[in-house]
Design an enzyme around this catalytic site. Structure first.
Site, mmCIF file in Angstrom:
data_model
loop_
_atom_site.group_PDB
_atom_site.id
_atom_site.type_symbol
_atom_site.label_atom_id
_atom_site.label_comp_id
_atom_site.label_asym_id
_atom_site.label_seq_id
_atom_site.Cartn_x
_atom_site.Cartn_y
_atom_site.Cartn_z
ATOM 1 N N PHE A 111 -38.113 20.966 -31.910
ATOM 2 C CA PHE A 111 -38.778 22.244 -31.640
ATOM 3 C C PHE A 111 -38.986 22.493 -30.151
ATOM 4 O O PHE A 111 -39.174 23.640 -29.723
ATOM 5 C CB PHE A 111 -40.112 22.321 -32.390
ATOM 6 C CG PHE A 111 -41.283 21.666 -31.697
ATOM 7 C CD1 PHE A 111 -42.207 22.417 -30.994
ATOM 8 C CD2 PHE A 111 -41.474 20.293 -31.781
ATOM 9 C CE1 PHE A 111 -43.292 21.812 -30.365
ATOM 10 C CE2 PHE A 111 -42.560 19.690 -31.160
ATOM 11 C CZ PHE A 111 -43.467 20.447 -30.453
ATOM 12 N N LYS A 112 -38.935 21.428 -29.341
ATOM 13 C CA LYS A 112 -39.137 21.610 -27.906
ATOM 14 C C LYS A 112 -38.074 22.546 -27.309
ATOM 15 O O LYS A 112 -38.301 23.184 -26.290
ATOM 16 C CB LYS A 112 -39.102 20.253 -27.186
ATOM 17 C CG LYS A 112 -40.034 19.189 -27.777
ATOM 18 C CD LYS A 112 -41.483 19.528 -27.578
ATOM 19 C CE LYS A 112 -42.422 18.583 -28.289
ATOM 20 N NZ LYS A 112 -42.622 17.304 -27.660
ATOM 21 N N ASP A 113 -36.905 22.620 -27.959
ATOM 22 C CA ASP A 113 -35.847 23.528 -27.471
ATOM 23 C C ASP A 113 -36.303 24.978 -27.461
ATOM 24 O O ASP A 113 -35.818 25.787 -26.662
ATOM 25 C CB ASP A 113 -34.602 23.433 -28.358
ATOM 26 C CG ASP A 113 -33.873 22.109 -28.219
ATOM 27 O OD1 ASP A 113 -33.838 21.567 -27.103
ATOM 28 O OD2 ASP A 113 -33.350 21.615 -29.234
ATOM 29 N N LEU A 116 -38.285 25.008 -24.148
ATOM 30 C CA LEU A 116 -37.643 24.405 -22.985
ATOM 31 C C LEU A 116 -36.272 25.006 -22.682
ATOM 32 O O LEU A 116 -35.713 24.755 -21.617
ATOM 33 C CB LEU A 116 -37.550 22.894 -23.156
ATOM 34 C CG LEU A 116 -38.885 22.195 -22.883
ATOM 35 C CD1 LEU A 116 -38.879 20.765 -23.385
ATOM 36 C CD2 LEU A 116 -39.235 22.239 -21.403
ATOM 37 N N THR A 146 -39.714 16.077 -25.825
ATOM 38 C CA THR A 146 -39.828 16.920 -24.628
ATOM 39 C C THR A 146 -38.830 16.497 -23.563
ATOM 40 O O THR A 146 -38.180 17.330 -22.932
ATOM 41 C CB THR A 146 -41.259 16.876 -24.056
ATOM 42 O OG1 THR A 146 -42.133 17.585 -24.930
ATOM 43 C CG2 THR A 146 -41.329 17.514 -22.677
#
Length: 494
Positions: A111-113, A116, A146
């Site tokens: 989900f960091k995509d 980010l 992350t």
């Protein structure tokens, strides 16, 4: 009127959105936080037919109101493009009596995509807006996801350098390989002998070290953060909660105005805080279910009002949640105390000095929005199998923690609101764990497990892991937690 972002620890420290993004962390150690939320009309009758990019523009324009329309278009168009394996960006999947919001379709399958992929563009645009021509040094600690997502976003971005620290024995093999095989002349990855909290603590110390900051400036460089401590990481996460509601409305699962619940696997508290921010701009949220693994410091906090990090640290199968100091909770504490920065600072200093604090005189209406519980390792594995047996769908262990906690929440309450499980990673990121949960047999190594998972699930192996077995390991540095600053200074030639 331009939105004001204030440090959670100093009422005098106020900045615009672009200034907050550029700084990352406030110089006083606090986190930049909106002291009033933008007034936004969420017209879901039209939003249900909007693309992810269109929803992103609506939300980001409200929160990042010192960006021009052209600047936002540039950031959004470059972030949410072909690097996602579906044009929908964040699909919503119905599984029996719950919906899973899949946030793992980006280039690193976590989900960091979602945030980010846009942060590098927000950051470099902010630097231009502020007339800054220093090199931007992204300094970040990661509990597994992350780091890779940040490096993928910042790799070879002109005018930036990125240094990532991760706990040597605290991430999955796939997560580690994703980081250590990262290409990009400006990317640096360092394993530390310690856990995520050690890494995060030393990163914060470096941000607050005035002598180090002066050294950087003398070398035409400055720190910024890719952690969710940076408001530029947090605000893009608000988007997918609004988008999920619009998609539920589009499919007829809800009527406009119905309340829905979100169950969020929670470590550093950024993802669930973004859901709270979505609620503050008008999203009809019923309850926010804060799901923890055996590192259940947040569960105890929401049930007792006491935050106590003085406890055993557990290394679990959901490593991105193996955290005892949830940095983003500070922002919620600030809001719970009526945006009282002096009191927030006092509590954060108590946590640092005594390892605990007690929250008193908190806003009961905000607290009531949150429910909290945790899933044991055994319960997490059982949930992966339960979902697979009934739907042939495989959840990763972080998603399964939220799924298990929400399942128990529904059994224990008469809450009839539809529930959305925030699915934060692909099962291919944790193949041994997911295969073992379904088959009750160990695949012995991650790459055998990837093949086993493909057979069991019938889904394609994502590009993010397909080439890892043969990719050269480019980053091999391991340091003691106490030597993190020395490593940073060596990389930057300070």
């Amino acid at each position: 009127m331009t939105l004001v972002y204030q440090s959670t620890r100093d009422a005098q420290n106020t900045v615009t959105a672009s200034q907050a993004i550029l700084q990352g962390l406030a110089a006083d150690g606090g986190l930049f936080t909106p002291i009033a939320f933008p007034e936004l009309e969420l017209d879901f009758e039209s939003l249900k037919d909007a693309s992810y990019q269109e929803v992103a523009k609506l939300v980001l324009a409200a929160f990042l109101d010192d960006f021009t329309e052209e600047e936002l278009d540039y950031c959004i168009d470059n972030a949410y493009d072909g690097k996602f394996d579906t044009a929908v960006i964040a699909p919503l999947i119905k599984l029996n009596d719950q919906y899973n919001l899949e946030l793992f379709h980006g280039s690193t399958i976590a989900f960091k995509d979602m945030a980010l992929s846009i942060l590098p563009y927000l950051l470099t645009t902010s630097a231009k807006k502020q007339g800054v021509d220093n090199k931007i040094v992204i300094l970040t600690a990661t509990s597994g996801d992350t780091g890779k997502a940040a490096m993928a976003g910042f790799a070879d971005v002109p005018g930036t350098e990125i240094i990532v620290f991760y706990p040597k024995d605290g991430v999955s093999k796939i997560q580690e390989l994703q980081m250590t095989t990262q290409i990009g002349a400006n990317t640096h990855v360092v394993a530390i002998d310690g856990n995520f909290d050690d890494a995060q603590t030393h990163v914060k110390q470096m941000f607050n070290d005035k002598e180090l900051g002066a050294k950087l400036l003398a070398n035409h460089a400055q720190f910024s953060s890719a952690n969710s401590m940076n408001i530029g990481r947090l605000i893009p996460q608000v988007v997918y909660y609004v988008y999920a509601y619009a998609q539920l409305l589009k499919t007829g699962a809800i009527q406009n105005g119905d309340h829905i619940n979100f169950a969020v696997p929670t470590g550093n508290f950024g993802n669930i805080l973004a859901a709270y921010y979505a609620r503050q701009i008008g999203l009809p949220v019923g309850r926010l279910v804060c799901a923890s693994n055996e590192n259940n410091v947040l569960t105890d906090f929401f049930k007792s009002g006491i935050y106590d990090k003085k406890r055993e640290f557990h290394v679990t199968t959901s490593p991105s949640m193996d955290i005892l100091v949830s940095s983003n909770l500070e922002r919620l504490i600030f809001h719970l105390l009526g945006n009282n920065s002096a009191k927030t600072k006092e509590l954060m200093e108590a946590l640092l000095e005594k390892g605990e604090y007690r929250l008193e005189n908190a806003d009961a209406a905000i607290l009531e929005l949150f429910a909290a519980d945790f899933a044991t390792e055994k319960e997490t594995a059982a949930e992966i199998k339960r979902i697979y047996d009934s739907t042939h769908y495989i959840e990763d262990p972080h998603t399964a923690v939220a799924s298990a906690v929400y399942h128990n929440y529904k059994l224990a309450t008469d809450d009839k609101n539809p529930g959305v499980i925030v699915s934060t990673a692909s099962p291919y990121k944790f193949p041994r764990v997911t295969v073992a949960a379904v088959t009750e047999e160990d695949s012995q190594d991650d790459f055998t497990a990837i093949a086993d998972l493909q057979k069991i699930s019938g889904t394609a192996v994502p590009k993010a892991v397909a080439g890892l077995k043969t990719a050269p390991v480019l980053h091999k540095n391991v340091v003691a937690a106490a030597d993190m600053q020395k490593a940073v200074e060596a990389y930057l030639g300070l």
